[in-house]
Write a protein that holds these residues in place. Structure first.
Motif, PDB file in Angstrom:
ATOM      1  N   ASP A  41       1.827   3.809  -0.460  1.00  0.00           N
ATOM      2  CA  ASP A  41       3.128   3.158  -0.578  1.00  0.00           C
ATOM      3  C   ASP A  41       3.596   3.180  -2.028  1.00  0.00           C
ATOM      4  O   ASP A  41       3.708   2.152  -2.666  1.00  0.00           O
ATOM      5  CB  ASP A  41       3.040   1.718  -0.077  1.00  0.00           C
ATOM      6  CG  ASP A  41       4.407   1.111   0.180  1.00  0.00           C
ATOM      7  OD1 ASP A  41       5.432   1.785  -0.081  1.00  0.00           O
ATOM      8  OD2 ASP A  41       4.459  -0.030   0.629  1.00  0.00           O
ATOM      9  N   ARG A  71       7.122   1.082  -3.004  1.00  0.00           N
ATOM     10  CA  ARG A  71       7.217  -0.377  -3.003  1.00  0.00           C
ATOM     11  C   ARG A  71       6.908  -1.011  -4.351  1.00  0.00           C
ATOM     12  O   ARG A  71       7.640  -1.881  -4.798  1.00  0.00           O
ATOM     13  CB  ARG A  71       6.308  -0.976  -1.932  1.00  0.00           C
ATOM     14  CG  ARG A  71       6.497  -2.489  -1.843  1.00  0.00           C
ATOM     15  CD  ARG A  71       5.738  -3.093  -0.726  1.00  0.00           C
ATOM     16  NE  ARG A  71       6.214  -2.537   0.524  1.00  0.00           N
ATOM     17  CZ  ARG A  71       5.640  -2.723   1.678  1.00  0.00           C
ATOM     18  NH1 ARG A  71       4.547  -3.435   1.751  1.00  0.00           N
ATOM     19  NH2 ARG A  71       6.107  -2.206   2.768  1.00  0.00           N
ATOM     20  N   PRO A  72       5.837  -0.618  -5.050  1.00  0.00           N
ATOM     21  CA  PRO A  72       5.590  -1.294  -6.315  1.00  0.00           C
ATOM     22  C   PRO A  72       6.677  -0.972  -7.329  1.00  0.00           C
ATOM     23  O   PRO A  72       7.137   0.162  -7.388  1.00  0.00           O
ATOM     24  CB  PRO A  72       4.258  -0.732  -6.786  1.00  0.00           C
ATOM     25  CG  PRO A  72       3.750   0.133  -5.725  1.00  0.00           C
ATOM     26  CD  PRO A  72       4.824   0.357  -4.726  1.00  0.00           C
ATOM     27  N   GLU A 121       3.960  -4.808 -13.413  1.00  0.00           N
ATOM     28  CA  GLU A 121       4.439  -5.194 -12.082  1.00  0.00           C
ATOM     29  C   GLU A 121       3.613  -4.524 -10.986  1.00  0.00           C
ATOM     30  O   GLU A 121       3.336  -5.118  -9.945  1.00  0.00           O
ATOM     31  CB  GLU A 121       5.919  -4.856 -11.953  1.00  0.00           C
ATOM     32  CG  GLU A 121       6.768  -5.693 -12.904  1.00  0.00           C
ATOM     33  CD  GLU A 121       8.190  -5.185 -13.031  1.00  0.00           C
ATOM     34  OE1 GLU A 121       8.456  -4.008 -12.719  1.00  0.00           O
ATOM     35  OE2 GLU A 121       9.030  -5.988 -13.474  1.00  0.00           O
ATOM     36  N   ILE A 122       3.200  -3.273 -11.225  1.00  0.00           N
ATOM     37  CA  ILE A 122       2.329  -2.585 -10.270  1.00  0.00           C
ATOM     38  C   ILE A 122       0.991  -3.320 -10.197  1.00  0.00           C
ATOM     39  O   ILE A 122       0.427  -3.499  -9.117  1.00  0.00           O
ATOM     40  CB  ILE A 122       2.131  -1.109 -10.665  1.00  0.00           C
ATOM     41  CG1 ILE A 122       3.457  -0.361 -10.513  1.00  0.00           C
ATOM     42  CG2 ILE A 122       1.039  -0.454  -9.834  1.00  0.00           C
ATOM     43  CD1 ILE A 122       3.445   1.039 -11.088  1.00  0.00           C
ATOM     44  N   TRP A 176       1.406  -6.307  -8.026  1.00  0.00           N
ATOM     45  CA  TRP A 176       1.536  -5.900  -6.620  1.00  0.00           C
ATOM     46  C   TRP A 176       0.178  -5.522  -6.043  1.00  0.00           C
ATOM     47  O   TRP A 176      -0.182  -5.961  -4.954  1.00  0.00           O
ATOM     48  CB  TRP A 176       2.510  -4.719  -6.512  1.00  0.00           C
ATOM     49  CG  TRP A 176       2.705  -4.236  -5.115  1.00  0.00           C
ATOM     50  CD1 TRP A 176       3.550  -4.778  -4.169  1.00  0.00           C
ATOM     51  CD2 TRP A 176       2.058  -3.135  -4.482  1.00  0.00           C
ATOM     52  NE1 TRP A 176       3.458  -4.067  -3.007  1.00  0.00           N
ATOM     53  CE2 TRP A 176       2.553  -3.050  -3.167  1.00  0.00           C
ATOM     54  CE3 TRP A 176       1.120  -2.204  -4.896  1.00  0.00           C
ATOM     55  CZ2 TRP A 176       2.131  -2.073  -2.271  1.00  0.00           C
ATOM     56  CZ3 TRP A 176       0.696  -1.231  -4.011  1.00  0.00           C
ATOM     57  CH2 TRP A 176       1.199  -1.174  -2.721  1.00  0.00           C
ATOM     58  N   ASP A 197      -1.984  -8.491  -5.407  1.00  0.00           N
ATOM     59  CA  ASP A 197      -1.596  -9.148  -4.157  1.00  0.00           C
ATOM     60  C   ASP A 197      -2.173  -8.405  -2.953  1.00  0.00           C
ATOM     61  O   ASP A 197      -2.593  -9.019  -1.978  1.00  0.00           O
ATOM     62  CB  ASP A 197      -0.076  -9.214  -4.022  1.00  0.00           C
ATOM     63  CG  ASP A 197       0.567 -10.194  -4.983  1.00  0.00           C
ATOM     64  OD1 ASP A 197      -0.155 -11.047  -5.546  1.00  0.00           O
ATOM     65  OD2 ASP A 197       1.799 -10.097  -5.173  1.00  0.00           O
ATOM     66  N   GLN A 198      -2.172  -7.077  -3.008  1.00  0.00           N
ATOM     67  CA  GLN A 198      -2.659  -6.274  -1.890  1.00  0.00           C
ATOM     68  C   GLN A 198      -4.167  -6.379  -1.715  1.00  0.00           C
ATOM     69  O   GLN A 198      -4.665  -6.355  -0.602  1.00  0.00           O
ATOM     70  CB  GLN A 198      -2.279  -4.794  -2.078  1.00  0.00           C
ATOM     71  CG  GLN A 198      -0.803  -4.540  -2.149  1.00  0.00           C
ATOM     72  CD  GLN A 198      -0.061  -5.034  -0.929  1.00  0.00           C
ATOM     73  OE1 GLN A 198      -0.415  -4.734   0.200  1.00  0.00           O
ATOM     74  NE2 GLN A 198       0.979  -5.820  -1.156  1.00  0.00           N
TER      75      GLN A 198
END
Length: 109
Positions: free
Chosen positions: A20, A23-24, A30-31, A34, A37-38
């Protein structure tokens, strides 16, 4: 987290990112958030930058520069044909490994 777990996590993160890549957000910090979180793990920002550089150097993504309101242009990654092939191989390997590990956990049944 030990060295072995870190190496395994890097490989897994690469698969997550390639699965994906849109999405990031395009900035490393920021990546990192993300991917944290994943994976529910504390991932160092340097790990993500190294991951992104490696993916780009191996030709798995195309990189475009997009204007930014602040600072330098943003680097936007998009999966290319070579990246899609790599991702397909990742999923084949992932399926193979998870099936075998599950059998081992169940006592080899």
């Amino acid at each position: 987290m030990g060295k072995r777990a870190t190496e395994m996590l890097k490989e897994t993160l690469e698969g997550i990112f390639l699965a994906d890549p849109v999405r990031p957000p395009p900035y490393g910090s920021e990546i990192t958030a993300w991917l944290r979180d994943q994976s529910s793990s504390d991932i160092a920002e340097g790990t993500i930058y190294a991951l992104l550089v490696g993916i780009e150097q191996r030709g798995l993504v195309d990189v475009e520069k997009a204007p930014s309101e602040k600072g330098p242009p943003r680097r936007v990654n998009s999966l290319n044909a070579q990246g899609r092939e790599h991702l397909e191989e990742f999923w084949r390997t992932w399926s193979f490994l998870t099936e075998r590990l599950e059998k081992l956990r169940e006592g080899g049944k």
